[in-house]
Design a protein around this motif. Structure first.
Motif, PDB file in Angstrom:
ATOM      1  N   TYR A 397       3.532   2.160 -11.610  1.00 24.16           N
ATOM      2  CA  TYR A 397       3.177   0.841 -12.094  1.00 24.16           C
ATOM      3  C   TYR A 397       1.878   0.911 -12.900  1.00 24.16           C
ATOM      4  CZ  TYR A 397       6.534  -0.820  -8.634  1.00 24.16           C
ATOM      5  OH  TYR A 397       7.674  -1.028  -7.896  1.00 24.16           O
ATOM      6  N   LYS A 398       1.758  -0.008 -13.848  1.00 26.10           N
ATOM      7  CA  LYS A 398       0.520  -0.184 -14.589  1.00 26.10           C
ATOM      8  C   LYS A 398      -0.286  -1.301 -13.936  1.00 26.10           C
ATOM      9  CE  LYS A 398       2.484   1.208 -19.052  1.00 26.10           C
ATOM     10  NZ  LYS A 398       2.775   0.772 -20.449  1.00 26.10           N
ATOM     11  N   THR A 399      -1.592  -1.258 -14.158  1.00 24.32           N
ATOM     12  CA  THR A 399      -2.452  -2.303 -13.619  1.00 24.32           C
ATOM     13  C   THR A 399      -2.003  -3.662 -14.143  1.00 24.32           C
ATOM     14  OG1 THR A 399      -4.307  -0.762 -13.552  1.00 24.32           O
ATOM     15  CG2 THR A 399      -4.831  -3.101 -13.433  1.00 24.32           C
ATOM     16  N   GLY A 400      -1.863  -4.620 -13.226  1.00 21.63           N
ATOM     17  CA  GLY A 400      -1.442  -5.957 -13.606  1.00 21.63           C
ATOM     18  C   GLY A 400       0.034  -6.217 -13.399  1.00 21.63           C
ATOM     19  N   GLU A 401       0.845  -5.154 -13.235  1.00 20.73           N
ATOM     20  CA  GLU A 401       2.260  -5.341 -12.993  1.00 20.73           C
ATOM     21  C   GLU A 401       2.509  -5.767 -11.548  1.00 20.73           C
ATOM     22  OE1 GLU A 401       4.435  -2.334 -16.159  1.00 20.73           O
ATOM     23  OE2 GLU A 401       4.122  -1.657 -14.102  1.00 20.73           O
ATOM     24  N   THR A 402       3.660  -6.375 -11.318  1.00 20.10           N
ATOM     25  CA  THR A 402       4.031  -6.815  -9.979  1.00 20.10           C
ATOM     26  C   THR A 402       4.907  -5.767  -9.306  1.00 20.10           C
ATOM     27  OG1 THR A 402       3.936  -9.151 -10.597  1.00 20.10           O
ATOM     28  CG2 THR A 402       5.206  -8.598  -8.634  1.00 20.10           C
ATOM     29  N   VAL A 403       4.504  -5.362  -8.119  1.00 18.52           N
ATOM     30  CA  VAL A 403       5.278  -4.409  -7.332  1.00 18.52           C
ATOM     31  C   VAL A 403       6.269  -5.192  -6.475  1.00 18.52           C
ATOM     32  CG1 VAL A 403       5.194  -2.592  -5.596  1.00 18.52           C
ATOM     33  CG2 VAL A 403       3.334  -2.822  -7.263  1.00 18.52           C
ATOM     34  N   THR A 404       7.519  -4.798  -6.534  1.00 19.58           N
ATOM     35  CA  THR A 404       8.559  -5.455  -5.741  1.00 19.58           C
ATOM     36  C   THR A 404       9.282  -4.411  -4.910  1.00 19.58           C
ATOM     37  OG1 THR A 404       8.897  -7.167  -7.420  1.00 19.58           O
ATOM     38  CG2 THR A 404      10.643  -6.862  -5.791  1.00 19.58           C
ATOM     39  N   ALA A 405       9.386  -4.682  -3.627  1.00 17.27           N
ATOM     40  CA  ALA A 405      10.098  -3.776  -2.726  1.00 17.27           C
ATOM     41  C   ALA A 405      10.957  -4.612  -1.790  1.00 17.27           C
ATOM     42  CB  ALA A 405       9.125  -2.913  -1.933  1.00 17.27           C
ATOM     43  N   VAL A 425       2.954  -3.681   5.562  1.00 20.75           N
ATOM     44  CA  VAL A 425       1.571  -3.210   5.629  1.00 20.75           C
ATOM     45  C   VAL A 425       1.282  -2.422   4.358  1.00 20.75           C
ATOM     46  CG1 VAL A 425      -0.122  -1.863   6.926  1.00 20.75           C
ATOM     47  CG2 VAL A 425       1.719  -3.060   8.145  1.00 20.75           C
ATOM     48  N   ARG A 426       0.289  -2.843   3.602  1.00 18.99           N
ATOM     49  CA  ARG A 426      -0.094  -2.159   2.370  1.00 18.99           C
ATOM     50  C   ARG A 426      -1.327  -1.309   2.683  1.00 18.99           C
ATOM     51  NH1 ARG A 426      -2.441  -4.374  -2.660  1.00 18.99           N
ATOM     52  NH2 ARG A 426      -2.441  -6.397  -1.623  1.00 18.99           N
ATOM     53  N   PRO A 445       0.652  -7.906  -6.662  1.00 15.06           N
ATOM     54  CA  PRO A 445       0.175  -7.408  -7.955  1.00 15.06           C
ATOM     55  C   PRO A 445      -0.511  -6.052  -7.787  1.00 15.06           C
ATOM     56  CG  PRO A 445      -1.297  -9.108  -7.149  1.00 15.06           C
ATOM     57  CD  PRO A 445      -0.154  -9.047  -6.172  1.00 15.06           C
ATOM     58  N   PHE A 446      -0.201  -5.138  -8.687  1.00 11.43           N
ATOM     59  CA  PHE A 446      -0.819  -3.813  -8.628  1.00 11.43           C
ATOM     60  C   PHE A 446      -2.180  -3.898  -9.296  1.00 11.43           C
ATOM     61  CE2 PHE A 446      -1.557   0.528 -10.186  1.00 11.43           C
ATOM     62  CZ  PHE A 446      -1.465   1.209  -8.980  1.00 11.43           C
ATOM     63  N   GLU A 447      -3.237  -3.629  -8.524  1.00  7.47           N
ATOM     64  CA  GLU A 447      -4.597  -3.755  -9.020  1.00  7.47           C
ATOM     65  C   GLU A 447      -5.291  -2.405  -9.003  1.00  7.47           C
ATOM     66  OE1 GLU A 447      -6.133  -6.488  -6.237  1.00  7.47           O
ATOM     67  OE2 GLU A 447      -5.108  -8.253  -7.086  1.00  7.47           O
TER      68      GLU A 447
END
Length: 449
Positions: A397-405, A425-426, A445-447
């Motif tokens: 992922y790039k910064t700002g993209e949304t991670v979905t699982a 748990v992240r 959001p991937f930060e």
């Protein structure tokens, strides 16, 4: 209550070549390069590498470079014998260099590692052996890497001394083997320019359409200090038509989809890549008659004896389980636009086999057996059946993209049951946050932090 632990990561260590401890890879950028992988017993090992904290903080500027005996069972054992060592200084950007002198050690497996304090940061596998430069070199060039079984492949062989002078009159042993069948052997003799050649027609014993590998190997015939060996791999297509089969099971109904296509190797010839995937040679759709026999497979319990259970003081029977199969249906059809689909009643306690027969454009028979496993037969309380799907475990992922699982059951099926709660748990160097939800889908959001 039932609890299933569903991680989205695999092992963080690799014992071959490099060693990565999980806490090291979490906290440091690491890499180590050796000037070669095989050394003589009196060589010097030259090393370059980097160890840099991922968080940008200043790291240690002192470390120890060590040569140890390699232990296949535990490469980083604390009890490893240190054979040579050198204190090293890490630059502000984490780079380092070093050298270790090999003092006539026995041939075998060794490892170079970097230690900071008591922590092993990384290591690299190497071998020490007495090797001799070969007198000759052998170069084998085929005129094609991909072919059909009814074509001929020609090999041009060049033999020369190590400094490049042609090796005239050199006897060469060769072997031809196709997909691990019995090899055929022979002897060639190079001409005054060190040249020799051979034409090979592949075996035509295959019953399916999938490509086989033809191995052509050449070695020097006469005794030398070092044997010279050169091998080429040719990928042979025994048919010009492919039959692909996909299956799925849902709500007690099994669906089998047949796809028939021409085999087109023109793209493979131009690319010159390695072992081909179906996408690389799937040509235009073709409609052909196909016969498919569907069998159900199950296991029959057969009593073999008994034993005495001393704890519960009872006699218990022992069994063996023999596989059996039964013909369910035989289908005869012609694909339409290269497709055909059949459905059947699927029993969750059984698996299935499809035996396919057809012919290609020249009337050559195609026989394939496809195994269909009924994933519905899995126990819903089997933790191995749950996965955390991201449409690719190693998705980046790039910064700002949304991670979905999404937590899924039986590989790619959303869990359809009720009364499920999910604790997500992240973590990154510890717990970042956690969420309890009744929804199997998790987003954040991937930060960069």
């Amino acid at each position: 209550p039932f609890v299933a632990c569903v991680p989205n990561y695999g092992s963080s260590s690799s014992w071959y070549g490099y060693y990565y401890g999980s806490d090291v890879t979490d906290n440091y950028w690491t890499y180590m390069y050796l000037d070669r992988s095989v050394y003589l017993p009196r060589d010097t090992i030259n090393v370059w590498g980097i160890i840099k904290p991922r968080n940008g903080a200043d790291g240690s500027n002192e470390g120890v470079l060590e040569l140890i005996c390699y232990n296949w069972y535990s490469p980083e054992s604390d009890g490893a014998s240190v054979l040579a060592s050198q204190n090293i200084t890490l630059s502000p950007d984490g780079t380092f260099t070093g050298s270790l002198k090999i003092s006539n050690y026995n041939p075998g497996s060794y490892s170079v590692r970097v230690r900071i304090g008591d922590k092993v940061m990384l290591s690299h596998y190497l071998q020490i052996t007495d090797y001799t430069k070969p007198v000759y070199t052998i170069d084998v060039v085929p005129d094609r890497k991909y072919m059909f079984a009814w074509e001929t492949v020609n090999f041009d062989i060049t033999s020369s001394f190590f400094e490049g002078t042609p090796a005239s009159g050199m006897k060469l042993d060769y072997s031809v083997m196709q997909s691990y069948s019995d090899a055929k052997h022979g002897v060639l003799t190079s001409d005054s320019k060190g040249k020799s050649s051979l034409s090979v027609n592949p075996e035509k014993t295959a019953v399916g359409w999938r490509p086989e590998t033809l191995y052509f190997t050449v070695t020097n015939s006469e005794a030398e200090e070092q044997q010279v060996r050169e091998t080429q791999h040719i990928y042979v297509f025994p048919r010009d038509t492919m039959i692909e089969v996909e299956s799925k099971t849902e709500n007690g109904k099994g669906t089998i989809t047949f796809t028939t296509s021409k085999i087109d190797i023109s793209g493979l010839i131009s690319k010159g890549s390695g072992y081909p995937a179906e996408d690389d040679y799937r040509g235009k759709s073709v409609d052909i008659p196909v016969t498919a026999k569907l069998y159900e497979r199950y296991y029959v319990k057969v009593k073999t004896g008994y034993y005495y259970d001393h704890i519960n003081k009872v006699r218990r029977d022992t069994y063996e389980y023999n596989e059996a199969k039964r013909l369910i249906s035989e289908y005869r059809f012609t694909t339409v636009n290269g497709k055909y689909e059949i459905q059947y009643d699927s029993d969750r306690d059984k698996h299935y086999t499809v035996e396919i027969s057809a012919t290609d454009s020249a009337g050559r028979s195609i026989n394939e057996t496809v195994y269909i496993y009924n994933w519905d037969s899995y126990d819903p309380y089997n933790t191995n059946a749950y996965v955390l799907s991201q449409s690719g475990v190693f998705k980046q992922y790039k910064t700002g993209e949304t991670v979905t699982a999404e937590v899924r059951y039986n590989k790619d099926e959303p869990f359809a049951g009720a009364n499920r709660r999910y604790l997500f748990v992240r973590m990154r160097n510890g717990i970042v946050d956690y969420t309890v939800s009744e929804n199997a889908v998790y987003n954040f959001p991937f930060e960069s932090s």
